[in-house]
Design a protein around this motif. Sequence first.
Motif, PDB file in Angstrom:
ATOM      1  N   ARG A  54       0.791  -1.230   0.000  1.00 56.63           N
ATOM      2  CA  ARG A  54       0.000   0.000   0.000  1.00 56.63           C
ATOM      3  C   ARG A  54       0.826   1.285   0.000  1.00 56.63           C
ATOM      4  N   PHE A  55       1.985   1.287   0.627  1.00 54.80           N
ATOM      5  CA  PHE A  55       2.756   2.526   0.750  1.00 54.80           C
ATOM      6  C   PHE A  55       4.122   2.437   0.069  1.00 54.80           C
ATOM      7  N   GLU A  56       4.269   1.494  -0.841  1.00 51.01           N
ATOM      8  CA  GLU A  56       5.541   1.330  -1.538  1.00 51.01           C
ATOM      9  C   GLU A  56       5.923   2.633  -2.237  1.00 51.01           C
ATOM     10  N   GLY A  57       7.063   3.198  -1.855  1.00 46.57           N
ATOM     11  CA  GLY A  57       7.552   4.424  -2.475  1.00 46.57           C
ATOM     12  C   GLY A  57       6.894   5.694  -1.989  1.00 46.57           C
ATOM     13  N   LYS A  58       5.918   5.607  -1.103  1.00 43.33           N
ATOM     14  CA  LYS A  58       5.222   6.802  -0.625  1.00 43.33           C
ATOM     15  C   LYS A  58       6.078   7.558   0.398  1.00 43.33           C
ATOM     16  N   ALA A  59       5.988   8.867   0.354  1.00 41.73           N
ATOM     17  CA  ALA A  59       6.679   9.730   1.301  1.00 41.73           C
ATOM     18  C   ALA A  59       5.667  10.172   2.348  1.00 41.73           C
ATOM     19  N   VAL A  60       5.899   9.797   3.600  1.00 39.53           N
ATOM     20  CA  VAL A  60       4.895   9.955   4.651  1.00 39.53           C
ATOM     21  C   VAL A  60       5.500  10.679   5.852  1.00 39.53           C
ATOM     22  N   VAL A  61       4.780  11.667   6.356  1.00 43.16           N
ATOM     23  CA  VAL A  61       5.160  12.363   7.584  1.00 43.16           C
ATOM     24  C   VAL A  61       4.167  11.984   8.670  1.00 43.16           C
ATOM     25  N   VAL A  62       4.694  11.531   9.805  1.00 45.58           N
ATOM     26  CA  VAL A  62       3.867  11.195  10.961  1.00 45.58           C
ATOM     27  C   VAL A  62       4.315  12.076  12.122  1.00 45.58           C
ATOM     28  N   THR A  63       3.404  12.846  12.684  1.00 45.01           N
ATOM     29  CA  THR A  63       3.764  13.693  13.815  1.00 45.01           C
ATOM     30  C   THR A  63       3.390  12.997  15.127  1.00 45.01           C
ATOM     31  N   GLY A  64       4.094  13.373  16.193  1.00 43.25           N
ATOM     32  CA  GLY A  64       3.794  12.813  17.496  1.00 43.25           C
ATOM     33  C   GLY A  64       3.986  11.313  17.550  1.00 43.25           C
ATOM     34  N   ALA A  65       5.112  10.835  17.037  1.00 45.28           N
ATOM     35  CA  ALA A  65       5.321   9.394  16.904  1.00 45.28           C
ATOM     36  C   ALA A  65       6.436   8.866  17.789  1.00 45.28           C
ATOM     37  N   ALA A  66       6.709   9.526  18.902  1.00 45.81           N
ATOM     38  CA  ALA A  66       7.714   9.021  19.832  1.00 45.81           C
ATOM     39  C   ALA A  66       7.188   7.835  20.632  1.00 45.81           C
ATOM     40  N   GLN A  67       5.860   7.683  20.684  1.00 45.52           N
ATOM     41  CA  GLN A  67       5.255   6.616  21.472  1.00 45.52           C
ATOM     42  C   GLN A  67       3.818   6.421  21.003  1.00 45.52           C
ATOM     43  N   GLY A  68       3.159   5.423  21.533  1.00 48.14           N
ATOM     44  CA  GLY A  68       1.728   5.233  21.344  1.00 48.14           C
ATOM     45  C   GLY A  68       1.295   5.000  19.913  1.00 48.14           C
ATOM     46  N   ILE A  69       0.125   5.554  19.580  1.00 46.06           N
ATOM     47  CA  ILE A  69      -0.465   5.344  18.260  1.00 46.06           C
ATOM     48  C   ILE A  69       0.467   5.835  17.159  1.00 46.06           C
ATOM     49  N   GLY A  70       1.069   6.994  17.335  1.00 45.53           N
ATOM     50  CA  GLY A  70       1.937   7.541  16.300  1.00 45.53           C
ATOM     51  C   GLY A  70       3.104   6.636  15.989  1.00 45.53           C
ATOM     52  N   ALA A  71       3.740   6.085  17.021  1.00 48.99           N
ATOM     53  CA  ALA A  71       4.863   5.178  16.805  1.00 48.99           C
ATOM     54  C   ALA A  71       4.409   3.925  16.070  1.00 48.99           C
ATOM     55  N   GLU A  72       3.255   3.395  16.446  1.00 52.31           N
ATOM     56  CA  GLU A  72       2.731   2.200  15.776  1.00 52.31           C
ATOM     57  C   GLU A  72       2.431   2.482  14.304  1.00 52.31           C
ATOM     58  N   TYR A 114      11.754  20.461   5.683  1.00 56.23           N
ATOM     59  CA  TYR A 114      12.677  19.343   5.838  1.00 56.23           C
ATOM     60  C   TYR A 114      12.164  18.111   5.089  1.00 56.23           C
ATOM     61  N   ALA A 115      10.882  17.826   5.217  1.00 55.03           N
ATOM     62  CA  ALA A 115      10.318  16.636   4.577  1.00 55.03           C
ATOM     63  C   ALA A 115      10.445  16.706   3.059  1.00 55.03           C
ATOM     64  N   VAL A 116      10.126  17.861   2.496  1.00 59.61           N
ATOM     65  CA  VAL A 116      10.201  18.003   1.032  1.00 59.61           C
ATOM     66  C   VAL A 116      11.655  17.922   0.572  1.00 59.61           C
ATOM     67  N   SER A 117      12.566  18.559   1.304  1.00 60.93           N
ATOM     68  CA  SER A 117      13.967  18.536   0.884  1.00 60.93           C
ATOM     69  C   SER A 117      14.580  17.148   1.054  1.00 60.93           C
ATOM     70  N   THR A 118      14.103  16.393   2.042  1.00 62.58           N
ATOM     71  CA  THR A 118      14.667  15.074   2.311  1.00 62.58           C
ATOM     72  C   THR A 118      14.073  13.992   1.418  1.00 62.58           C
ATOM     73  N   LEU A 119      12.766  14.023   1.235  1.00 59.34           N
ATOM     74  CA  LEU A 119      12.078  12.974   0.479  1.00 59.34           C
ATOM     75  C   LEU A 119      11.719  13.380  -0.946  1.00 59.34           C
ATOM     76  N   GLY A 120      11.850  14.663  -1.264  1.00 53.60           N
ATOM     77  CA  GLY A 120      11.510  15.141  -2.606  1.00 53.60           C
ATOM     78  C   GLY A 120      10.096  15.642  -2.716  1.00 53.60           C
ATOM     79  N   HIS A 121       9.199  15.046  -1.980  1.00 58.29           N
ATOM     80  CA  HIS A 121       7.800  15.472  -1.920  1.00 58.29           C
ATOM     81  C   HIS A 121       7.163  14.768  -0.731  1.00 58.29           C
ATOM     82  N   VAL A 122       5.919  15.129  -0.423  1.00 62.31           N
ATOM     83  CA  VAL A 122       5.167  14.468   0.648  1.00 62.31           C
ATOM     84  C   VAL A 122       3.837  14.000   0.080  1.00 62.31           C
TER      85      VAL A 122
END
Length: 267
Positions: A12-30, A84-92
């Motif tokens: 489903r996410f092959e090659g996709k550029a994804v930003v997840v916020t609040g992912a140090a723990q809990g739902i975001g980390a999962e 940062y996300a756009v410069s690192t991954l090329g797009h989001v």
Amino acid sequence: MSSTPPNTTRARFEGKAVVVTGAAQGIGAEVARRISAEGGRVIIGDRSPLAKDVVAEIEERGGQAHFFECDLEQFDGAATLAEYAVSTLGHVDILINNVGGTIWTKPYEQYGVDEIEQEVRRSLFPTLWGCRAFLPHMVERGQGVIVNVSSIATRSINRVPYAASKGGVNALTASLAFEAAAKGVRVVATAPGGTEAPPRKIPRNDGVLTDQDHAWYQQIVDQTVDSTYVKRYGTLAEQAAPILFLASNDASYITGTVLPVGGGDQG
């Protein structure tokens, strides 16, 4: 350690550029782990350096992940994350706004004015700022998905400021979806209910909890379980799965929807 979490695919996410916020723990980390396991390239935006542990876990499994430290309660934090996300991954392709969580649990008349403002800043502004920071990039590309993580606590006890903040997330989701659909951007949300999770690495507040604080929190637990049809808390996996579905192309005809994930509790 297995190469991927259970119940995942590589499609489903092959090659996709994804930003997840609040992912140090809990739902975001999962969510970050599972998106990586399904082929996504992940950036975690969080103000806690503990998110580096999630990145290390993803990399150990062979995934690609990056951590960007930022305060998403401020627009500058969201804007620099987007850059940062756009410069690192090329797009989001996908933004998952997961920052939030009640700081205090008590009857509304017990909240101080400054506490109310802090609750709203914690649980509404990161989603407002995240949408505003990433939307221009998605509109320019003519495609993108934003998944906001709300809560069924829009109808609950002992956390009125949090409930109001998540009600704002629901309204933001519906209104922004109406605007953005013609520009190729889907905006959706889940509304998690009570969720079993490991002990928090980062406390919600620095105060010492009194017996009364514990009693007020227990009222929330009791009300949450009583409001569900299935009479239990959900798991992290049960919360992550609907988020991944809404973020994926499987949900390409869904926008403006807030999906309750609370064991029958509609919020």
